[in-house]
Design a protein around this motif. Structure first.
Motif, PDB file in Angstrom:
ATOM      1  N   THR A  51       0.834  -1.207   0.000  1.00 24.47           N
ATOM      2  CA  THR A  51       0.000   0.000   0.000  1.00 24.47           C
ATOM      3  C   THR A  51       0.867   1.254   0.000  1.00 24.47           C
ATOM      4  O   THR A  51       0.576   2.232  -0.703  1.00 24.47           O
ATOM      5  N   ASN A  52       1.939   1.231   0.772  1.00 24.11           N
ATOM      6  CA  ASN A  52       2.831   2.388   0.838  1.00 24.11           C
ATOM      7  C   ASN A  52       3.505   2.656  -0.505  1.00 24.11           C
ATOM      8  O   ASN A  52       3.673   3.811  -0.910  1.00 24.11           O
ATOM      9  N   VAL A  53       3.865   1.603  -1.204  1.00 23.06           N
ATOM     10  CA  VAL A  53       4.470   1.758  -2.536  1.00 23.06           C
ATOM     11  C   VAL A  53       3.478   2.413  -3.493  1.00 23.06           C
ATOM     12  O   VAL A  53       3.824   3.327  -4.259  1.00 23.06           O
ATOM     13  N   LEU A  54       2.226   1.970  -3.436  1.00 23.64           N
ATOM     14  CA  LEU A  54       1.201   2.548  -4.302  1.00 23.64           C
ATOM     15  C   LEU A  54       0.930   4.008  -3.938  1.00 23.64           C
ATOM     16  O   LEU A  54       0.659   4.839  -4.822  1.00 23.64           O
ATOM     17  N   LEU A  55       1.001   4.339  -2.641  1.00 25.84           N
ATOM     18  CA  LEU A  55       0.823   5.729  -2.227  1.00 25.84           C
ATOM     19  C   LEU A  55       1.897   6.623  -2.832  1.00 25.84           C
ATOM     20  O   LEU A  55       1.605   7.719  -3.337  1.00 25.84           O
ATOM     21  N   VAL A  56       3.133   6.183  -2.785  1.00 26.41           N
ATOM     22  CA  VAL A  56       4.237   6.963  -3.339  1.00 26.41           C
ATOM     23  C   VAL A  56       4.047   7.154  -4.843  1.00 26.41           C
ATOM     24  O   VAL A  56       4.218   8.265  -5.373  1.00 26.41           O
ATOM     25  N   LYS A  57       3.662   6.100  -5.541  1.00 26.99           N
ATOM     26  CA  LYS A  57       3.457   6.199  -6.993  1.00 26.99           C
ATOM     27  C   LYS A  57       2.310   7.155  -7.321  1.00 26.99           C
ATOM     28  O   LYS A  57       2.388   7.928  -8.284  1.00 26.99           O
ATOM     29  N   THR A  58       1.237   7.110  -6.522  1.00 19.77           N
ATOM     30  CA  THR A  58       0.101   7.999  -6.768  1.00 19.77           C
ATOM     31  C   THR A  58       0.500   9.460  -6.567  1.00 19.77           C
ATOM     32  O   THR A  58       0.113  10.337  -7.353  1.00 19.77           O
ATOM     33  N   CYS A  59       1.281   9.734  -5.533  1.00 19.82           N
ATOM     34  CA  CYS A  59       1.747  11.104  -5.299  1.00 19.82           C
ATOM     35  C   CYS A  59       2.651  11.579  -6.444  1.00 19.82           C
ATOM     36  O   CYS A  59       2.575  12.757  -6.857  1.00 19.82           O
ATOM     37  N   GLU A  60       3.471  10.689  -6.963  1.00 24.71           N
ATOM     38  CA  GLU A  60       4.340  11.060  -8.087  1.00 24.71           C
ATOM     39  C   GLU A  60       3.521  11.386  -9.325  1.00 24.71           C
ATOM     40  O   GLU A  60       3.823  12.339 -10.045  1.00 24.71           O
ATOM     41  N   LYS A  61       2.465  10.604  -9.581  1.00 29.93           N
ATOM     42  CA  LYS A  61       1.606  10.890 -10.736  1.00 29.93           C
ATOM     43  C   LYS A  61       0.875  12.220 -10.568  1.00 29.93           C
ATOM     44  O   LYS A  61       0.680  12.969 -11.531  1.00 29.93           O
ATOM     45  N   LEU A  62       0.454  12.516  -9.336  1.00 33.56           N
ATOM     46  CA  LEU A  62      -0.214  13.799  -9.096  1.00 33.56           C
ATOM     47  C   LEU A  62       0.740  14.959  -9.352  1.00 33.56           C
ATOM     48  O   LEU A  62       0.348  15.983  -9.930  1.00 33.56           O
ATOM     49  N   GLN A  63       1.995  14.804  -8.949  1.00 37.43           N
ATOM     50  CA  GLN A  63       2.978  15.856  -9.195  1.00 37.43           C
ATOM     51  C   GLN A  63       3.247  16.038 -10.678  1.00 37.43           C
ATOM     52  O   GLN A  63       3.516  17.151 -11.144  1.00 37.43           O
ATOM     53  N   GLN A  64       3.166  14.949 -11.435  1.00 39.10           N
ATOM     54  CA  GLN A  64       3.367  15.041 -12.879  1.00 39.10           C
ATOM     55  C   GLN A  64       2.203  15.773 -13.556  1.00 39.10           C
ATOM     56  O   GLN A  64       2.410  16.520 -14.520  1.00 39.10           O
ATOM     57  N   ILE A  65       0.975  15.558 -13.050  1.00 34.59           N
ATOM     58  CA  ILE A  65      -0.196  16.207 -13.654  1.00 34.59           C
ATOM     59  C   ILE A  65      -0.244  17.691 -13.305  1.00 34.59           C
ATOM     60  O   ILE A  65      -0.576  18.533 -14.148  1.00 34.59           O
ATOM     61  N   MET A  66       0.108  18.030 -12.067  1.00 34.75           N
ATOM     62  CA  MET A  66       0.002  19.425 -11.622  1.00 34.75           C
ATOM     63  C   MET A  66       1.223  20.225 -12.067  1.00 34.75           C
ATOM     64  O   MET A  66       2.363  19.831 -11.836  1.00 34.75           O
ATOM     65  N   ASP A  67       0.955  21.350 -12.698  1.00 33.04           N
ATOM     66  CA  ASP A  67       2.013  22.241 -13.182  1.00 33.04           C
ATOM     67  C   ASP A  67       2.167  23.389 -12.183  1.00 33.04           C
ATOM     68  O   ASP A  67       1.496  24.416 -12.272  1.00 33.04           O
ATOM     69  N   PHE A  68       3.074  23.238 -11.204  1.00 32.08           N
ATOM     70  CA  PHE A  68       3.265  24.266 -10.192  1.00 32.08           C
ATOM     71  C   PHE A  68       3.883  25.533 -10.763  1.00 32.08           C
ATOM     72  O   PHE A  68       3.748  26.618 -10.179  1.00 32.08           O
ATOM     73  N   ASN A  69       4.565  25.422 -11.901  1.00 34.41           N
ATOM     74  CA  ASN A  69       5.177  26.605 -12.506  1.00 34.41           C
ATOM     75  C   ASN A  69       4.121  27.597 -12.984  1.00 34.41           C
ATOM     76  O   ASN A  69       4.404  28.790 -13.133  1.00 34.41           O
ATOM     77  N   ALA A  70       2.884  27.101 -13.221  1.00 33.74           N
ATOM     78  CA  ALA A  70       1.817  28.004 -13.673  1.00 33.74           C
ATOM     79  C   ALA A  70       1.419  29.000 -12.594  1.00 33.74           C
ATOM     80  O   ALA A  70       0.831  30.044 -12.891  1.00 33.74           O
ATOM     81  N   LEU A  71       1.766  28.691 -11.336  1.00 28.46           N
ATOM     82  CA  LEU A  71       1.408  29.606 -10.252  1.00 28.46           C
ATOM     83  C   LEU A  71       2.228  30.891 -10.292  1.00 28.46           C
ATOM     84  O   LEU A  71       1.752  31.946  -9.858  1.00 28.46           O
TER      85      LEU A  71
END
Length: 628
Positions: free
Chosen positions: A303-323
């Protein structure tokens, strides 16, 4: 017994029993004869058995429900079932079926259903009506209100209007105490609350912050949903679950506070702090919650491995530079109607100290509890439409009772006491007084309201003429507030105006065109005041009666015209509000003699029946009130 010759044949014990029976037997028989009728009468009374049975049954029910939510908690927990009952027993047409959950529009299906939308409108009207009576504070009102997102941006994003749950439904899940109670998601409505939270987070990320492209919205929602499911598995049996959930709540509340737009603050958003807060949230999940530990089972490590992967995918989708280059756009989006509603609601959900939104005044709680409990009444059948309803007339007789609390009443001392009417009323309803000051926003120097009314008491004749505009508004609002707290005609008329508010609400739910609503409700309800002594010599409250007619269009006044001048005849007349909003006499009926031939009060009511147009007449004394 000693006189008998054969007493030696009997045992001493028998002789003693015979002696005692003869000595006390007649006395016992006399007592039995005197008390038996009373005992039979008492135990033959069925009311005694009714009270006994009721007490035993009540005690058993209380014992049986030990540990089960009651009172205000029951009002909150039963809200979803009450929505269905409202659609079944109040709405005249059946709402459309609830749409399925959809990541591309709304993950929370209740938020886009017609049944929840209709219930939200009705509930909001009750909350606003209760607030107008100063039974709620502004904070309690915000916690109880549904928010309806119906602008072009929100409808484009969610596919239709979107109903945001009140804090009373969602706050308990995310509050500090709620985190401790619901770490395993035991709240029955939690799945819908979490689904809506995901919808609102997606709205903020896409339409307010702009860090998620609209084309990636479905993937973003699915990742958030997976993240919540994985976190519930990871935290369900961990000793640090409450600590981590509390940290997530604090971090999320900090982010939302950065997005709150204050009217007096024109500075640009600090996008660097917003970015840092969002990154810290993901870091907390991936490095703290999802951190492998030696004693964890293999399934938890997966479960912890899947949590880390999900957070990485969220970071890939979100463009923080747009802020970095969109501070002005974020401010504009956050201050829009939809953006401000969503941000404020989520901020309250995470930070309020009253997550169940329980009102502090018992009267307010009774209003809401009665509304939701009445929906479950088996005698309540599906109603007819507003157009089909028969007309109702409420009839209230008035003689010389107080119409509205005057400034003179507030500044005069109470008989036998050294306090003024104002001080006495504030001491009896301090919370209601504070709510009124908060609602109206009236202010005097140093907020010393007692000193203000003391000054008015010293010179009652010239007090109003020396008041500033703000002081005049304070005196007017205080008189209205005191009238609502006392037994005045104003309180009764204001209360039974709830019939008009209810008819207007039902007409809107039925889809009646807006320009037809007011004529329709006026044709379904009227309030006739039988003010027998209005306009008679020596009556000093004519102005208050006329003000009621001008303030409430559905109110008419019946009064007696005394013989005067060349006219020696009695008459009854009708006072109504004209098209210009001013009172005027519209009807007059000449009488053959003095109208009061019997008791004054019933004769006063009988004269008002002349102007009653309703199929049903409700007679109400002026010591009664009503609520929406």
């Amino acid at each position: 017994c000693d006189a008998y010759d054969y007493n030696e044949l009997l045992s001493p014990q028998l002789i003693e029993m015979t002696r005692l029976a003869r000595r006390y037997g007649f006395k016992a028989l006399m007592l039995f004869e005197r008390w038996m009728p009373n005992v039979l009468l008492y135990f033959g009374n069925t009311f005694f058995y009714f009270i006994t049975t009721l007490g035993v049954a009540s005690a058993y029910k209380r014992y049986k429900n030990t540990g089960i939510a009651s009172g205000w908690a029951r009002t909150v927990l039963d809200m979803p079932q009450n929505v269905d009952l409202f659609a079944e027993k109040v709405l005249t047409s059946s709402p459309k079926p609830e749409p399925p959950s959809d990541s591309s529009t709304a993950l929370c299906s209740e938020s886009v259903s017609d049944a929840w939308f209709s219930f939200a409108k009705a509930w909001n009207e009750i909350v606003k009506s209760t607030r107008s009576r100063d039974l709620l504070s502004n904070e309690e009102t915000d916690l109880l209100l549904f928010r309806i997102l119906d602008g072009p941006t929100s409808e484009s994003f969610f596919g239709s209007r979107y109903v945001v749950f009140p804090i009373m439904l969602s706050g308990s899940l995310f509050s500090g105490i709620g985190v401790q109670r619901n770490e395993k998601m035991r709240f029955a409505f939690s799945s819908s609350v979490i689904a809506q939270s995901i919808d609102l987070l997606a709205f903020i990320a896409t339409c307010v912050l702009g860090v998620v492209d609209a084309r990636d919205r479905v993937q973003f929602v699915e990742l958030l949903k997976s993240l919540v499911d994985l976190m519930s598995l990871s935290l369900s049996e961990h000793s640090h679950a409450i600590k981590w959930l509390g940290s997530l709540r604090e971090q999320s509340a900090g982010l939302l506070k950065l997005l709150r737009v204050r009217e007096d603050d024109e500075s640009a958003f600090d996008t660097s702090r917003i970015r840092s807060q969002m990154e810290n949230l993901l870091k907390l999940i991936s490095t703290e919650i999802a951190k492998d530990r030696e004693n964890e089972r293999a399934t938890h490590k997966e479960t912890n491995v899947l949590l880390v992967k999900t957070c990485e995918k969220l970071q890939q989708i979100m463009d923080f530079n747009a802020l970095d280059s969109s501070s002005a756009k974020i401010r504009s989006a956050a201050s829009s109607k939809a953006g401000s509603y969503v941000i404020k609601q989520m901020d309250l959900m995470l930070s309020t100290a009253n997550p169940a939104a329980e009102p502090s005044l018992d009267e307010a709680k009774d209003i809401f509890r009665f509304f939701v409990s009445s929906l479950g009444d088996p005698a309540m059948k599906k109603p007819m439409t507003v157009r089909q309803m028969p007309m109702l007339t409420t009839l209230t007789p008035v003689y010389t009772e107080e119409i509205r609390t005057s400034l003179d009443t507030l500044t005069s001392t109470i008989d036998g006491e050294s306090v003024t009417g104002f001080r006495f009323m504030v001491s009896m309803a301090p919370s209601s007084w504070e709510n009124m000051i908060e609602r109206t926003g009236v202010k005097v120097k140093d907020s010393n309201y007692e000193h203000f009314f003391d000054r008015a008491m010293l010179d009652k004749n010239t007090a109003l003429s020396t008041f500033t505009d703000e002081e005049k508004r304070l005196s007017e609002e205080t008189m209205n507030w005191a009238s609502g707290e006392g037994q005045t005609l104003y309180r009764t008329v204001r209360g039974f105006a709830s019939y008009i508010d209810a008819l207007r609400l039902l007409a809107r739910l039925e889809g009646v065109p807006e320009d037809e609503i007011e004529p329709l409700v006026r044709a379904k309800f009227e309030h006739v005041l039988c003010c027998q002594v209005y306009n008679s010599p020596g009556y000093t409250m004519n102005g208050e009666v006329e003000a009621l007619v001008e303030q409430f269009p559905h109110v008419t006044v019946n009064y007696v015209e005394q013989p005067s001048g060349d006219n020696d005849n009695f008459a009854i007349a009708k006072l109504s509000r004209g098209a210009d909003g001013k009172f005027k006499r519209t009807h007059r009926v000449q009488l053959p003699g003095h109208p009061i031939v019997g008791e004054g009060k019933p004769e006063n009511q009988n004269m008002g029946l002349v102007w009653s147009r309703g199929m049903y007449v409700q007679t109400i004394d002026m010591n009664q009130d009503a609520h929406l």
